[in-house]
Write an enzyme that holds these catalytic residues in place. Structure first.
Site, PDB file in Angstrom:
ATOM      1  N   GLU A 151       0.863  -1.182   0.000  1.00 45.07           N
ATOM      2  CA  GLU A 151       0.000   0.000   0.000  1.00 45.07           C
ATOM      3  C   GLU A 151       0.894   1.225   0.000  1.00 45.07           C
ATOM      4  O   GLU A 151       1.930   1.236   0.648  1.00 45.07           O
ATOM      5  CB  GLU A 151      -0.864   0.065   1.271  1.00 45.07           C
ATOM      6  CG  GLU A 151      -1.974  -0.933   1.331  1.00 45.07           C
ATOM      7  CD  GLU A 151      -1.694  -2.019   2.364  1.00 45.07           C
ATOM      8  OE1 GLU A 151      -0.851  -1.791   3.248  1.00 45.07           O
ATOM      9  OE2 GLU A 151      -2.304  -3.083   2.267  1.00 45.07           O
TER      10      GLU A 151
ATOM     11  N   TYR B  15       7.928   1.871  -7.706  1.00 39.78           N
ATOM     12  CA  TYR B  15       7.300   0.546  -7.815  1.00 39.78           C
ATOM     13  C   TYR B  15       6.939   0.222  -9.272  1.00 39.78           C
ATOM     14  O   TYR B  15       7.096  -0.917  -9.719  1.00 39.78           O
ATOM     15  CB  TYR B  15       6.044   0.476  -6.931  1.00 39.78           C
ATOM     16  CG  TYR B  15       6.324   0.722  -5.460  1.00 39.78           C
ATOM     17  CD1 TYR B  15       7.415   0.134  -4.835  1.00 39.78           C
ATOM     18  CD2 TYR B  15       5.511   1.559  -4.691  1.00 39.78           C
ATOM     19  CE1 TYR B  15       7.692   0.366  -3.505  1.00 39.78           C
ATOM     20  CE2 TYR B  15       5.780   1.792  -3.350  1.00 39.78           C
ATOM     21  CZ  TYR B  15       6.869   1.190  -2.767  1.00 39.78           C
ATOM     22  OH  TYR B  15       7.142   1.417  -1.449  1.00 39.78           O
TER      23      TYR B  15
END
Ligand SMILES: CC(C)(COP(=O)(O)OP(=O)(O)OC[C@H]1O[C@@H](n2cnc3c(N)ncnc32)[C@H](O)[C@@H]1OP(=O)(O)O)[C@@H](O)C(=O)NCCC(=O)NCCS
Length: 181
Positions: free
Chosen positions: A117, A129
């Site tokens: 998250e 990411y």
């Protein structure tokens, strides 16, 4: 000012004596840093937890912890619980190498998928990411208690030997000049 030609970047498992340095990075990076007992629990009692630090070694032998990450591995699913680089050492490629090292360690232990998250406003981390193949798969409204910010859920699937080769090429693409061990 640091020079990646002068220092060697090194990764090793976090140890209890690292907690003070790790917490300094945590406090400088997050509005809700983990308490000391959380690191003790992860290191002493959570067999699912894999903890790494990134350390730079100067030619004179000085060592400085500049990054840290905690990943939980449950059977074939890894969850990146936290990752941070000290503010003075950001945008030098350390976060990318730290994430790569962490992913490599869980893939070698059987991870096929990784999840996390991230705050909706945290574009730097989301960009990191995405570079490693994570995709947005959902959103948790008002997930973060301190400011009621949404969490973005990100996942990368099909982690395997081919992914490791691809990840290595992504790291090299950037042309990082870190001497890396
Ligand atoms: C996210 C974080 C770990 C990145 O570490 P870093 O060492 O600065 O990252 P790198 O230098 O390796 O950069 C890797 C990639 O991240 C992204 N990135 C890093 N900083 C960025 C920024 N300020 N803006 C946009 N993208 C950024 C880029 O995609 C970058 O690749 P590129 O250099 O090829 O463009 C660091 O910013 C940090 O500690 N932030 C605070 C803690 C945090 O938010 N952790 C994530 C919680 S989910």
């Amino acid at each position: 000012m640091i020079s990646s030609d002068t220092f060697t970047l090194h990764f090793r498992p976090m140890q209890l004596e690292d907690i003070e340095a790790v917490q300094a990075i945590d406090r400088a990076s997050f509005s809700t840093p983990w308490p000391t007992r959380a690191y003790h629990y992860e290191l002493n009692s959570n067999s699912k937890s894999i903890l790494w630090v990134a350390e730079i070694d100067s030619p004179s032998g000085e060592k400085l912890i500049v990054g840290m990450t905690v990943i939980w591995l449950i059977i074939d699913e890894a969850h990146i619980a936290t990752i941070a680089v000290h503010p003075d050492y950001r945008q030098l490629g350390i976060g990318a190498h730290l994430l790569a090292k962490s992913l490599e360690s869980v893939i070698r232990r059987g991870a096929e998928q990784a999840t996390l998250e991230v705050r909706a406003s945290n574009h730097a981390a989301q960009s990191l990411y995405k570079r490693f193949g994570f995709e947005v798969v959902g959103r948790r409204p008002r997930y973060y208690k301190d400011n009621a910010e949404d969490a973005i859920l990100m996942t990368v699937n099909n982690l395997d030997q081919d992914y490791l080769v691809w990840m290595e090429s992504r790291l090299n693409e950037r042309g990082s000049s870190w001497r890396y061990s």
